[in-house]
Motif scaffolding. Structure first.
Motif, PDB file in Angstrom:
ATOM      1  N   VAL A 189      57.387  23.767  38.178  1.00 57.44           N
ATOM      2  CA  VAL A 189      56.296  24.221  37.320  1.00 57.44           C
ATOM      3  C   VAL A 189      56.720  25.519  36.645  1.00 57.44           C
ATOM      4  CG1 VAL A 189      53.905  25.039  37.263  1.00 57.44           C
ATOM      5  CG2 VAL A 189      54.537  23.166  38.797  1.00 57.44           C
ATOM      6  N   ILE A 190      56.460  25.638  35.350  1.00 52.49           N
ATOM      7  CA  ILE A 190      56.647  26.904  34.641  1.00 52.49           C
ATOM      8  C   ILE A 190      55.317  27.288  34.010  1.00 52.49           C
ATOM      9  CG2 ILE A 190      59.098  26.507  34.204  1.00 52.49           C
ATOM     10  CD1 ILE A 190      58.391  25.703  31.348  1.00 52.49           C
ATOM     11  N   GLY A 191      55.121  28.591  33.791  1.00 43.08           N
ATOM     12  CA  GLY A 191      53.845  29.013  33.228  1.00 43.08           C
ATOM     13  C   GLY A 191      53.863  30.458  32.799  1.00 43.08           C
ATOM     14  N   ALA A 192      52.702  30.930  32.328  1.00 40.41           N
ATOM     15  CA  ALA A 192      52.505  32.310  31.903  1.00 40.41           C
ATOM     16  C   ALA A 192      51.120  32.747  32.353  1.00 40.41           C
ATOM     17  CB  ALA A 192      52.647  32.435  30.389  1.00 40.41           C
ATOM     18  N   GLU A 193      50.991  34.052  32.653  1.00 42.73           N
ATOM     19  CA  GLU A 193      49.726  34.552  33.176  1.00 42.73           C
ATOM     20  C   GLU A 193      49.466  35.972  32.688  1.00 42.73           C
ATOM     21  OE1 GLU A 193      48.022  33.992  37.470  1.00 42.73           O
ATOM     22  OE2 GLU A 193      49.090  35.916  37.445  1.00 42.73           O
ATOM     23  N   ALA A 194      48.208  36.258  32.340  1.00 43.63           N
ATOM     24  CA  ALA A 194      47.741  37.609  32.040  1.00 43.63           C
ATOM     25  C   ALA A 194      46.792  38.025  33.158  1.00 43.63           C
ATOM     26  CB  ALA A 194      47.039  37.649  30.692  1.00 43.63           C
ATOM     27  N   GLN A 195      46.931  39.269  33.601  1.00 45.98           N
ATOM     28  CA  GLN A 195      46.166  39.711  34.767  1.00 45.98           C
ATOM     29  C   GLN A 195      45.766  41.179  34.600  1.00 45.98           C
ATOM     30  OE1 GLN A 195      47.770  40.452  39.104  1.00 45.98           O
ATOM     31  NE2 GLN A 195      47.419  38.245  38.860  1.00 45.98           N
ATOM     32  N   TYR A 196      44.561  41.519  35.090  1.00 40.91           N
ATOM     33  CA  TYR A 196      44.139  42.932  35.116  1.00 40.91           C
ATOM     34  C   TYR A 196      43.406  43.200  36.414  1.00 40.91           C
ATOM     35  CZ  TYR A 196      42.533  47.510  33.696  1.00 40.91           C
ATOM     36  OH  TYR A 196      42.332  48.854  33.622  1.00 40.91           O
ATOM     37  N   SER A 197      43.763  44.339  37.046  1.00 41.28           N
ATOM     38  CA  SER A 197      43.148  44.731  38.309  1.00 41.28           C
ATOM     39  C   SER A 197      42.579  46.138  38.172  1.00 41.28           C
ATOM     40  CB  SER A 197      44.177  44.730  39.448  1.00 41.28           C
ATOM     41  OG  SER A 197      44.828  43.487  39.559  1.00 41.28           O
ATOM     42  N   TRP A 198      41.322  46.315  38.558  1.00 37.66           N
ATOM     43  CA  TRP A 198      40.714  47.634  38.624  1.00 37.66           C
ATOM     44  C   TRP A 198      41.054  48.272  39.966  1.00 37.66           C
ATOM     45  CZ3 TRP A 198      38.328  43.522  36.253  1.00 37.66           C
ATOM     46  CH2 TRP A 198      37.951  43.708  34.914  1.00 37.66           C
ATOM     47  N   LEU A 199      41.314  49.594  39.957  1.00 39.40           N
ATOM     48  CA  LEU A 199      41.734  50.301  41.162  1.00 39.40           C
ATOM     49  C   LEU A 199      40.702  51.336  41.569  1.00 39.40           C
ATOM     50  CD1 LEU A 199      45.466  50.989  40.246  1.00 39.40           C
ATOM     51  CD2 LEU A 199      44.670  49.454  42.042  1.00 39.40           C
ATOM     52  N   SER A 200      40.586  51.555  42.868  1.00 39.40           N
ATOM     53  CA  SER A 200      39.779  52.655  43.391  1.00 39.40           C
ATOM     54  C   SER A 200      40.709  53.796  43.810  1.00 39.40           C
ATOM     55  CB  SER A 200      38.957  52.197  44.602  1.00 39.40           C
ATOM     56  OG  SER A 200      39.817  51.875  45.688  1.00 39.40           O
ATOM     57  N   GLY A 201      40.173  55.013  43.889  1.00 39.84           N
ATOM     58  CA  GLY A 201      40.955  56.137  44.388  1.00 39.84           C
ATOM     59  C   GLY A 201      41.942  56.675  43.373  1.00 39.84           C
ATOM     60  N   ASN A 202      42.804  57.594  43.808  1.00 43.01           N
ATOM     61  CA  ASN A 202      43.779  58.225  42.930  1.00 43.01           C
ATOM     62  C   ASN A 202      44.996  58.650  43.737  1.00 43.01           C
ATOM     63  OD1 ASN A 202      43.261  60.995  44.021  1.00 43.01           O
ATOM     64  ND2 ASN A 202      41.245  60.629  43.097  1.00 43.01           N
ATOM     65  N   VAL A 203      46.029  59.127  43.026  1.00 37.06           N
ATOM     66  CA  VAL A 203      47.224  59.692  43.649  1.00 37.06           C
ATOM     67  C   VAL A 203      47.454  61.075  43.075  1.00 37.06           C
ATOM     68  CG1 VAL A 203      48.303  57.465  44.121  1.00 37.06           C
ATOM     69  CG2 VAL A 203      48.730  58.603  41.940  1.00 37.06           C
ATOM     70  N   GLY A 204      48.173  61.903  43.828  1.00 33.07           N
ATOM     71  CA  GLY A 204      48.446  63.255  43.356  1.00 33.07           C
ATOM     72  C   GLY A 204      48.838  64.162  44.490  1.00 33.07           C
ATOM     73  N   ALA A 205      48.859  65.476  44.215  1.00 35.94           N
ATOM     74  CA  ALA A 205      49.249  66.468  45.222  1.00 35.94           C
ATOM     75  C   ALA A 205      48.697  67.826  44.826  1.00 35.94           C
ATOM     76  CB  ALA A 205      50.762  66.531  45.359  1.00 35.94           C
ATOM     77  N   VAL A 206      48.467  68.654  45.821  1.00 37.53           N
ATOM     78  CA  VAL A 206      48.039  70.042  45.621  1.00 37.53           C
ATOM     79  C   VAL A 206      49.210  70.946  45.978  1.00 37.53           C
ATOM     80  CG1 VAL A 206      46.430  71.851  46.290  1.00 37.53           C
ATOM     81  CG2 VAL A 206      45.646  69.474  46.140  1.00 37.53           C
ATOM     82  N   PHE A 207      49.582  71.841  45.049  1.00 40.52           N
ATOM     83  CA  PHE A 207      50.744  72.706  45.221  1.00 40.52           C
ATOM     84  C   PHE A 207      50.312  74.137  45.543  1.00 40.52           C
ATOM     85  CE2 PHE A 207      51.823  69.211  42.424  1.00 40.52           C
ATOM     86  CZ  PHE A 207      53.032  68.768  42.944  1.00 40.52           C
TER      87      PHE A 207
END
Length: 240
Positions: free
Chosen positions: A93-111
């Protein structure tokens, strides 16, 4: 003797006439056997839409001695997908797909000095091709293609937003993944997949974090979902 002779002649006449009578009745009717049952043939060709849920984990980056990743607790994701498949032969099987995911939270750092970098990454999108091997209702596949990260970045000093400049486009990148899908009912399939997103390296060229180092924006995701499939092929019965 006359009676015996007469009886013998009569029997011979009846015996000779019997085949002719049988011929006049015609051949005994022949009844066709019922077609033998054949297992349903599953067809992956067609369009589909679906939804998924899962989790996302960012790689840890040593950014000025501090981690900017979020591998410890991860983030929840949920989204939608749509695509099309073509079953080129009974097993591929061959195919194509479009996808979108909503995310919770964040990434980062305090310096040190109260300087904080935060990326409130709101979503992940992708447009991929995929190739799979199927055995009836099951399909294993690999996928890869373009990826997009919906970033919302900010730098603050003592909680107050300040201007900054980052070089490197860490919104657009690539993605690869693999998964398994199973048709559990007519028009419906369930899937589980791993997908990795990479948006390249970047570093600050302006603002209070200049010279603190590079960091990579990437995400490891695990998803489970369901698809509704159009153009479902009806089971085929072999004919003999």
């Amino acid at each position: 003797m006359k009676k015996i002779l007469f009886a013998t002649v009569a029997l011979l006449v009846v015996g000779a006439a019997a085949p002719a009578v049988g011929a006049d009745l015609g051949a005994r009717p022949y009844y066709n056997k019922a077609p033998a049952y054949a297992a349903p043939i599953y067809n992956w060709t067609g369009f589909y839409i679906g939804a998924h849920v899962g989790g996302a984990f960012s790689s840890d980056n040593n950014f000025n001695g501090l981690s900017t990743g979020n591998n410890g607790n991860g983030r929840f994701l949920g989204g939608l997908q749509a695509g099309a498949d073509w079953q080129v032969n009974p097993n591929f099987v061959i195919g194509a797909e479009a996808q979108y995911s909503w995310l919770s939270g964040n990434v980062g750092a305090v310096f040190p000095g109260g300087i904080a970098y935060t990326n409130d990454q709101r979503g992940l999108g992708s447009i991929t091709g995929r190739v799979g091997y199927t055995w009836g209702p099951g399909l294993v596949y690999v996928k890869g293609g373009y990826a997009y990260s919906d970033n919302n970045e900010k730098v603050t000093v003592g909680g107050v937003p300040v201007a900054f400049v980052i070089n490197g486009d860490h919104r657009n990148g690539y993605t690869v993944g693999a998964g398994i899908e199973y048709m559990f009912a007519p028009s419906w399939s369930a899937k589980a997949e791993y997908q990795y997103y990479n948006f390249g390296d970047a570093h600050f060229t302006g603002g209070p974090l200049v010279g603190t180092g590079n960091f990579t924006t990437d995400d490891h995701t695990f998803k489970a979902g369901v698809n509704y499939r159009f153009n479902w092929a009806s089971p085929v019965v072999a004919r003999y």
